[in-house]
Design a protein around this motif. Structure first.
Motif, PDB file in Angstrom:
ATOM      1  N   VAL A 100       0.873  -1.190  -0.217  1.00 21.11           N
ATOM      2  CA  VAL A 100      -0.048   0.027  -0.053  1.00 21.11           C
ATOM      3  C   VAL A 100       0.901   1.305   0.214  1.00 21.11           C
ATOM      4  O   VAL A 100       2.119   1.175   0.270  1.00 21.11           O
ATOM      5  CB  VAL A 100      -0.876  -0.079   1.247  1.00 21.11           C
ATOM      6  CG1 VAL A 100      -1.817  -1.086   1.464  1.00 21.11           C
ATOM      7  CG2 VAL A 100      -0.081  -0.013   2.565  1.00 21.11           C
ATOM      8  N   PHE A 101       0.315   2.514  -0.442  1.00 19.27           N
ATOM      9  CA  PHE A 101       1.033   3.536  -0.264  1.00 19.27           C
ATOM     10  C   PHE A 101       0.965   4.212   1.189  1.00 19.27           C
ATOM     11  O   PHE A 101      -0.044   4.851   1.615  1.00 19.27           O
ATOM     12  CB  PHE A 101       0.373   4.637  -1.108  1.00 19.27           C
ATOM     13  CG  PHE A 101       0.470   4.229  -2.597  1.00 19.27           C
ATOM     14  CD1 PHE A 101       1.601   3.611  -3.373  1.00 19.27           C
ATOM     15  CD2 PHE A 101      -0.707   4.320  -3.373  1.00 19.27           C
ATOM     16  CE1 PHE A 101       1.523   3.205  -4.546  1.00 19.27           C
ATOM     17  CE2 PHE A 101      -0.526   3.872  -4.626  1.00 19.27           C
ATOM     18  CZ  PHE A 101       0.484   3.365  -5.296  1.00 19.27           C
ATOM     19  N   GLY A 102       1.787   3.884   1.847  1.00 10.29           N
ATOM     20  CA  GLY A 102       2.019   3.922   3.371  1.00 10.29           C
ATOM     21  C   GLY A 102       1.699   5.231   4.020  1.00 10.29           C
ATOM     22  O   GLY A 102       0.756   5.302   4.987  1.00 10.29           O
ATOM     23  N   SER A 103       2.223   6.439   3.145  1.00 10.25           N
ATOM     24  CA  SER A 103       2.064   7.604   3.946  1.00 10.25           C
ATOM     25  C   SER A 103       0.878   8.337   3.347  1.00 10.25           C
ATOM     26  O   SER A 103       0.452   9.396   4.256  1.00 10.25           O
ATOM     27  CB  SER A 103       3.296   8.618   3.467  1.00 10.25           C
ATOM     28  OG  SER A 103       3.160   9.095   2.201  1.00 10.25           O
ATOM     29  N   MET A 104      -0.034   7.739   2.655  1.00 10.41           N
ATOM     30  CA  MET A 104      -1.301   8.233   2.171  1.00 10.41           C
ATOM     31  C   MET A 104      -2.396   7.584   3.103  1.00 10.41           C
ATOM     32  O   MET A 104      -2.377   6.366   3.544  1.00 10.41           O
ATOM     33  CB  MET A 104      -1.617   7.913   0.840  1.00 10.41           C
ATOM     34  CG  MET A 104      -0.441   8.433  -0.579  1.00 10.41           C
ATOM     35  SD  MET A 104      -1.198   7.796  -1.700  1.00 10.41           S
ATOM     36  CE  MET A 104       0.129   8.479  -2.908  1.00 10.41           C
ATOM     37  N   THR A 105      -3.628   8.388   3.121  1.00 13.79           N
ATOM     38  CA  THR A 105      -4.672   7.636   3.623  1.00 13.79           C
ATOM     39  C   THR A 105      -5.206   6.667   2.771  1.00 13.79           C
ATOM     40  O   THR A 105      -5.022   6.937   1.510  1.00 13.79           O
ATOM     41  CB  THR A 105      -5.867   8.907   3.816  1.00 13.79           C
ATOM     42  OG1 THR A 105      -6.229   9.566   2.775  1.00 13.79           O
ATOM     43  CG2 THR A 105      -5.219  10.041   4.806  1.00 13.79           C
ATOM     44  N   ALA A 130      -2.311   4.626   5.660  1.00 14.61           N
ATOM     45  CA  ALA A 130      -2.475   3.235   5.244  1.00 14.61           C
ATOM     46  C   ALA A 130      -1.529   2.480   5.944  1.00 14.61           C
ATOM     47  O   ALA A 130      -1.654   1.253   6.141  1.00 14.61           O
ATOM     48  CB  ALA A 130      -2.245   2.857   3.695  1.00 14.61           C
ATOM     49  N   ALA A 131      -0.501   2.998   6.294  1.00 14.89           N
ATOM     50  CA  ALA A 131       0.867   2.411   7.115  1.00 14.89           C
ATOM     51  C   ALA A 131       0.195   1.867   8.272  1.00 14.89           C
ATOM     52  O   ALA A 131       0.956   0.941   9.153  1.00 14.89           O
ATOM     53  CB  ALA A 131       1.767   3.234   7.134  1.00 14.89           C
ATOM     54  N   THR A 132      -0.808   2.496   8.984  1.00 13.52           N
ATOM     55  CA  THR A 132      -1.390   2.200  10.324  1.00 13.52           C
ATOM     56  C   THR A 132      -2.412   1.075  10.454  1.00 13.52           C
ATOM     57  O   THR A 132      -3.030   0.675  11.230  1.00 13.52           O
ATOM     58  CB  THR A 132      -2.063   3.343  11.217  1.00 13.52           C
ATOM     59  OG1 THR A 132      -3.057   3.843  10.332  1.00 13.52           O
ATOM     60  CG2 THR A 132      -1.079   4.641  10.998  1.00 13.52           C
ATOM     61  N   LEU A 133      -2.846   0.563   9.072  1.00 16.39           N
ATOM     62  CA  LEU A 133      -3.998  -0.497   9.092  1.00 16.39           C
ATOM     63  C   LEU A 133      -3.433  -1.743   9.208  1.00 16.39           C
ATOM     64  O   LEU A 133      -2.109  -2.223   9.269  1.00 16.39           O
ATOM     65  CB  LEU A 133      -4.515  -0.591   7.394  1.00 16.39           C
ATOM     66  CG  LEU A 133      -5.135   0.736   7.006  1.00 16.39           C
ATOM     67  CD1 LEU A 133      -5.342   0.469   5.525  1.00 16.39           C
ATOM     68  CD2 LEU A 133      -6.357   1.270   7.712  1.00 16.39           C
ATOM     69  N   THR A 134      -4.314  -2.696   9.919  1.00 17.15           N
ATOM     70  CA  THR A 134      -3.953  -4.093  10.121  1.00 17.15           C
ATOM     71  C   THR A 134      -3.673  -4.952   8.871  1.00 17.15           C
ATOM     72  O   THR A 134      -4.106  -4.455   7.679  1.00 17.15           O
ATOM     73  CB  THR A 134      -5.166  -4.975  10.830  1.00 17.15           C
ATOM     74  OG1 THR A 134      -6.465  -5.035  10.064  1.00 17.15           O
ATOM     75  CG2 THR A 134      -5.347  -4.202  12.105  1.00 17.15           C
ATOM     76  N   GLY A 135      -2.837  -5.891   8.901  1.00 20.11           N
ATOM     77  CA  GLY A 135      -2.764  -6.865   7.858  1.00 20.11           C
ATOM     78  C   GLY A 135      -3.755  -6.986   6.796  1.00 20.11           C
ATOM     79  O   GLY A 135      -4.226  -6.829   5.563  1.00 20.11           O
ATOM     80  N   ALA A 136      -5.144  -7.485   7.384  1.00 18.55           N
ATOM     81  CA  ALA A 136      -6.230  -7.851   6.827  1.00 18.55           C
ATOM     82  C   ALA A 136      -7.045  -6.654   6.106  1.00 18.55           C
ATOM     83  O   ALA A 136      -7.482  -6.736   4.913  1.00 18.55           O
ATOM     84  CB  ALA A 136      -7.435  -8.396   7.626  1.00 18.55           C
ATOM     85  N   THR A 137      -6.820  -5.473   6.793  1.00 19.82           N
ATOM     86  CA  THR A 137      -7.494  -4.388   5.982  1.00 19.82           C
ATOM     87  C   THR A 137      -6.507  -3.997   4.875  1.00 19.82           C
ATOM     88  O   THR A 137      -7.188  -3.354   3.976  1.00 19.82           O
ATOM     89  CB  THR A 137      -7.502  -3.282   6.965  1.00 19.82           C
ATOM     90  OG1 THR A 137      -7.888  -3.721   8.182  1.00 19.82           O
ATOM     91  CG2 THR A 137      -8.504  -1.971   6.587  1.00 19.82           C
ATOM     92  N   TYR A 175     -12.397   3.749   7.606  1.00 18.65           N
ATOM     93  CA  TYR A 175     -10.888   3.783   7.606  1.00 18.65           C
ATOM     94  C   TYR A 175     -10.515   5.175   6.534  1.00 18.65           C
ATOM     95  O   TYR A 175      -9.210   5.277   6.469  1.00 18.65           O
ATOM     96  CB  TYR A 175     -10.242   2.756   7.321  1.00 18.65           C
ATOM     97  CG  TYR A 175     -10.349   1.536   8.083  1.00 18.65           C
ATOM     98  CD1 TYR A 175      -9.718   1.110   9.151  1.00 18.65           C
ATOM     99  CD2 TYR A 175     -11.141   0.333   7.363  1.00 18.65           C
ATOM    100  CE1 TYR A 175      -9.816   0.122  10.298  1.00 18.65           C
ATOM    101  CE2 TYR A 175     -11.447  -0.541   8.588  1.00 18.65           C
ATOM    102  CZ  TYR A 175     -10.912  -0.779   9.785  1.00 18.65           C
ATOM    103  OH  TYR A 175     -11.130  -1.928  10.781  1.00 18.65           O
ATOM    104  N   ALA A 176     -11.333   5.555   6.086  1.00 20.87           N
ATOM    105  CA  ALA A 176     -10.842   6.471   4.772  1.00 20.87           C
ATOM    106  C   ALA A 176      -9.834   7.334   5.048  1.00 20.87           C
ATOM    107  O   ALA A 176      -8.961   7.544   4.167  1.00 20.87           O
ATOM    108  CB  ALA A 176     -12.388   7.215   4.472  1.00 20.87           C
ATOM    109  N   HIS A 177      -9.682   8.044   6.335  1.00 17.25           N
ATOM    110  CA  HIS A 177      -9.023   9.178   6.398  1.00 17.25           C
ATOM    111  C   HIS A 177      -7.744   8.603   7.159  1.00 17.25           C
ATOM    112  O   HIS A 177      -6.834   9.415   7.781  1.00 17.25           O
ATOM    113  CB  HIS A 177      -9.478  10.348   6.953  1.00 17.25           C
ATOM    114  CG  HIS A 177     -10.682  10.981   6.256  1.00 17.25           C
ATOM    115  ND1 HIS A 177     -10.415  11.315   4.892  1.00 17.25           N
ATOM    116  CD2 HIS A 177     -11.988  11.140   6.407  1.00 17.25           C
ATOM    117  CE1 HIS A 177     -11.434  11.787   4.410  1.00 17.25           C
ATOM    118  NE2 HIS A 177     -12.458  11.406   5.286  1.00 17.25           N
ATOM    119  N   ARG A 178      -7.515   7.219   7.472  1.00 12.44           N
ATOM    120  CA  ARG A 178      -6.482   6.768   8.299  1.00 12.44           C
ATOM    121  C   ARG A 178      -5.202   6.588   7.100  1.00 12.44           C
ATOM    122  O   ARG A 178      -5.361   5.992   6.073  1.00 12.44           O
ATOM    123  CB  ARG A 178      -7.093   5.691   8.839  1.00 12.44           C
ATOM    124  CG  ARG A 178      -7.694   5.491  10.052  1.00 12.44           C
ATOM    125  CD  ARG A 178      -7.006   5.213  11.325  1.00 12.44           C
ATOM    126  NE  ARG A 178      -6.320   4.041  11.378  1.00 12.44           N
ATOM    127  CZ  ARG A 178      -6.564   3.019  11.788  1.00 12.44           C
ATOM    128  NH1 ARG A 178      -7.715   2.743  12.429  1.00 12.44           N
ATOM    129  NH2 ARG A 178      -5.825   1.789  11.769  1.00 12.44           N
TER     130      ARG A 178
END
Lengths: 336, 286, 236
Positions: free
Chosen positions: C89-94, C134-141, C129-132
């Motif tokens: 995922v693009f980690g720094s982006m929401t 991406a780097a902070t999401l769990t693996g499944a998400t 999760y829209a404004h989170r």
């Protein structure tokens, strides 16, 4: 797509809150920048202001390639130098300094693309070393080029004072300051417009993960070239202005590794990949540098380099997103 | 012809020191996957360490070699523990700029302590020696620095490739997670790598002061030569870096003979040319 | 109608053939499972279809066009969307920015790309999760985001690389229902998976690789009776 597929449990996307904090920040910074020369009357403080704004423009350029697209260049002095030498030569040829800026910026953009074509095949560290080597290469060639003044450098010919000649009184540098401020505003708006839409998204995608970016249709090489063209152009404009302020250019003042480093690290200290980074970083770094040079350095003993170095290390270790992120975190804490 | 032979010899002797400096840099890159932009400035600090030994205690640079090596090993370990370890898990940007900060800091600190005035060691032991073979002259300083650099490079290579600990270093470099499953403490290995790099710069610095001036920017050339050698040799390859270092010395010697203003340009030019033709370096596999 | 056709595709690394002379076709609107033991060449084959690797020999055509050796972004533009086995995922982006970036492939303006992103975000149940970042999401998400991001490019063919592995049973059920919804939209799906039961229930067609060679194409019912498939999974 034909049918929509909202599952029963689907929740709509919550609307993003209006970023009042950002608007307030812009207003505060704008007012401070405009008011500064009215309060700061000494030549010393005015020079800090002009230099900080110039470096902020150069850094804004670097930030597009380094901060947004994630291609960390340590050779941006080449583009700054292009602006300095190019404007000097054309002004000597009778041009108005203002008219030199766009063609020279275009030349810098072309140069950037030419440098980018072979180097963008390299990733991460490998790219950075290549830019470092190219910068040093230019620095090593310049002293041997006679028509660029070799080691002696070139002087900007004496021009009458006036806006059209970008030449003002040096006793009171207020006019230089506001000219620099105007250019900085233009550069920032240009960078913002450039990055606002698809290009900005694509560059950030390349920075985060270039493989994934190409999988969602980003032509990675082409967008890196867009980035370096814009980046080089803005940095060269800073050089064009700078040479009109100092009226002199030589190899060490235009292509030094420490200039490349400063252009890059000012953005990093302020916040790489943020529009705030260059302006915050430039004021902090330049003020720190000028103060320590002037007031804390005995003959030959400088502590400005030490402070700058320590500051960079501190930013890298504490929060690589820079000063702007510290401010943001502080603001959020206050609001809560 | 005589001139060319002389230039080749001078270049080869200088190249031996480049080789030593490059080996330290490539080791750090190979094991920790980080570039130390301050590597050349470690050499500069080592030169000053040798200078302090000489000016305060009258210790000859030859005898100061182990002192400089130990000092720089200590400096390198402190640097690792203080500012490198905290950014190992951080962004690439942080990893890249932290050693740039270090470079700036070291130059500033040394200039603060010693001023920018160039220093020189007067009358080192090897100063009077001069050997002439077939019309080609070699000074004692050149001889010592080349022999010393080759011995140190060989010792480092032996350590990395032939000892148990060296193999552990390599394992960490290839796959830190995998190595830790095998019971290798990767943090300790990183520290050791930095210490080894410190030793290589310490030895290089002490060898260089026999015939090079000492100033706060003295490390810049050696730093960039190390980088080019590492890039040419294929990142992480010890032998590649050593060979490329030698090659760069020879190129500088020969180019200096014909176009004295273009030695650095030539070295950089070769690197950029290789970059276009073979981005993975002369010996690298990827 | 055939959407994807793989014709005699071979990929060699040095002397080793990771994929050798594989041919199969994927009709439009189907779900095809690409299975095989570890190291069978599934991921390499995927990479070649998506343009990330160039085949040593053979031809890949998509929607009637020869796309052999195309760049990944060209394949994406032609309509091939993919996810990555190791999430990228693009980690720094929401989450929303991730999707907007992907939607930009077919939408020039930010507003329309954003509108597509918001729709996909809601459809894939990522709204909260829209404004989170991406780097902070769990693996499944993150896996869900990968799928959503591929969808936001409006693909005709979706290549899913082990989107189900490592999920809990609840997450697996959610992911399967999502894949079925995507399929119901008319998007053709090829999925690599080694969770066999899931593949059996989800895919009416299977393509089985073993040691880089194609050993079977057909229905799951036939596959379990096929001696070569049984040998690959159980024997030797």
């Amino acid at each position: 797509m034909t049918a929509t597929l909202a599952p029963p449990s689907a929740r709509p996307v919550p609307a993003r809150k209006v970023p009042w904090g950002r608007y307030a920040g812009i207003a505060v910074v704008a007012v401070l920048l405009v008011v500064y020369p009215l309060v700061a009357k000494t030549s010393f403080l005015q020079t800090i202001g002009v230099t900080a704004l110039t470096m902020a423009i150069a850094s804004t350029g670097w930030n597009i390639l380094g901060g947004y697209a994630g291609q960390i260049s340590f050779g941006h002095a080449v583009f700054f130098g292009t602006g300095m030498y190019g404007t000097t030569l054309l002004v000597t040829g009778g041009w108005s300094p203002w008219l030199t800026m766009m063609p020279i910026a275009l030349l810098a953009a072309v140069l950037g693309v030419l440098i980018g074509l072979p180097t963008f095949r390299l990733r991460g560290h490998y790219f950075s070393i290549a830019t470092l080597a190219i910068g040093m290469m230019v620095m090593s060639i310049l002293p041997n080029i006679q028509w660029l003044g070799a080691t002696d450098g070139l002087s900007v010919p004496f021009l009458d004072e006036g806006f059209w000649n970008l030449t003002f009184s040096l006793r009171d540098k207020t006019e230089y300051y506001y000219t620099a401020l105007g250019l900085f505003a233009v550069a920032t708006v240009a960078a913002w417009l450039f990055l606002r839409g698809r290009i900005g998204s694509y560059l950030e995608a390349i920075r985060d993960d270039d493989v994934a970016a190409s999988a969602v249709g980003v032509p990675v090489r082409r967008y890196k070239l867009y980035a370096v063209a814009m980046s080089a152009a803005l940095t060269s404009i800073a050089g064009s202005f700078h040479v009109m302020f100092v009226t002199f250019v030589d190899p060490s003042s235009s292509s030094d590794l420490s200039l490349s480093t400063a252009i890059a690290l000012i953005a990093v200290v302020g916040g790489a990949g943020s529009m705030w980074g260059p302006i915050l970083g430039a004021w902090l770094v330049i003020a720190l540098q000028e103060y320590t040079r002037t007031y804390l350095s005995a003959t030959g003993r400088t502590i400005d380099l030490m402070m700058f170095g320590a500051l960079i290390i501190l930013v890298a270790v504490v929060d690589p997103r820079g000063l702007v992120n510290l401010v943001k975190r502080g603001y959020r804490r206050v609001r809560r | 012809m005589q001139d060319l032979l002389q230039a080749l010899t001078n270049g080869a002797f200088l190249g031996a020191v480049f080789a030593l400096a490059a080996v330290g840099l490539t080791l750090v890159f190979g094991v920790t996957n980080m570039l130390n932009f301050a590597h050349g400035d470690f050499i500069m600090v080592a030169m000053y360490a040798g200078f302090v030994c000489w000016s305060l205690a009258g210790i000859d640079p030859l005898i100061a070699i182990p002192i400089a090596a130990l000092t720089l090993a200590l400096v390198a370990v402190l640097v690792y523990a203080g500012i490198i370890r905290p950014v190992l898990g951080s962004t690439q940007l942080a990893q890249m700029v932290v050693t740039f900060g270090l470079l700036t800091f070291l130059r500033g600190a040394i200039q603060f302590a010693f001023t920018a005035t160039p220093r020189r060691i007067e009358d080192p032991i090897v100063g009077g020696i001069r050997v002439v073979v077939g019309g080609v002259a070699v000074t004692g300083a050149q001889l010592v620095s080349a022999v010393g650099a080759l011995v140190a490079t060989g010792a480092l290579a032996w350590f990395v490739y032939r000892t148990e600990t060296g193999r552990a270093l390599q394992a960490v470099g290839e796959d830190a997670a995998g190595a830790s499953l095998m019971g290798i403490n990767s943090g300790r290995m990183y520290g050791l790598t930095w210490a080894l790099a410190g030793v290589s710069t310490g030895v290089a610095g002490a060898l260089l002061i026999n015939n090079f001036g000492i100033d706060p920017l003295a490390g810049a050339t050696f730093g960039i030569m190390s980088f080019i050698a590492v890039a040419l040799g294929g990142f992480g390859s010890v032998f590649g870096a050593a060979l490329a270092g030698l090659l760069l010395g020879v190129v500088q010697g020969v180019v200096g003979l014909y176009l004295s203003g273009y030695t650095l340009t030539a070295a950089l030019g070769i690197y950029l040319l290789v970059l276009v033709v073979r981005p993975q370096g002369l010996r690298g596999s990827r | 109608m055939t959407l994807l056709s793989v014709d005699g595709v071979t990929k060699r690394f040095g002397g080793l053939a990771a994929v050798s002379d594989v041919s199969f076709e994927v009709p439009e609107g189907t779900i095809t499972g690409l299975i095989g033991p570890n190291g069978a060449g599934k991921s390499t084959l995927f990479s070649m279809i998506a343009g990330a690797q160039r085949p040593t020999a053979g031809r890949i055509s998509f929607a009637g066009k020869d796309i052999t050796g195309w760049q990944p972004h060209e394949a994406a533009r032609a309509g091939v969307g993919r996810t990555f086995q190791l999430m990228r995922v693009f980690g720094s982006m929401t989450v929303l920015e991730n999707l907007t970036t992907a939607a930009h492939l077919r939408h020039r303006t930010k507003a329309s790309a954003r509108a597509v992103a918001e729709r996909v975000c809601a459809e894939t149940n990522l709204g909260s999760y829209a404004h989170r970042p991406a780097a902070t999401l769990t693996g499944a998400t993150k896996k869900r985001l990968e799928l959503a991001r591929a969808l936001a490019t409006s693909p005709r063919l979706l290549l899913l690389d082990e989107v189900l592995s490592g999920l809990t049973p609840t997450e697996t059920a959610e992911a399967i229902s999502l894949i079925e919804q995507v399929h119901a939209q008319g998007i053709t799906i090829v999925l690599v998976e080694h969770v066999m039961q899931v593949v059996m229930s989800l895919c009416p067609r299977l393509v089985v690789l073993d040691f880089g060679k194609l050993i079977f194409t057909g229905s799951p019912d036939d596959a379990v009776k096929d001696q070569a498939v049984l040998d690959a999974y159980l024997g030797a």
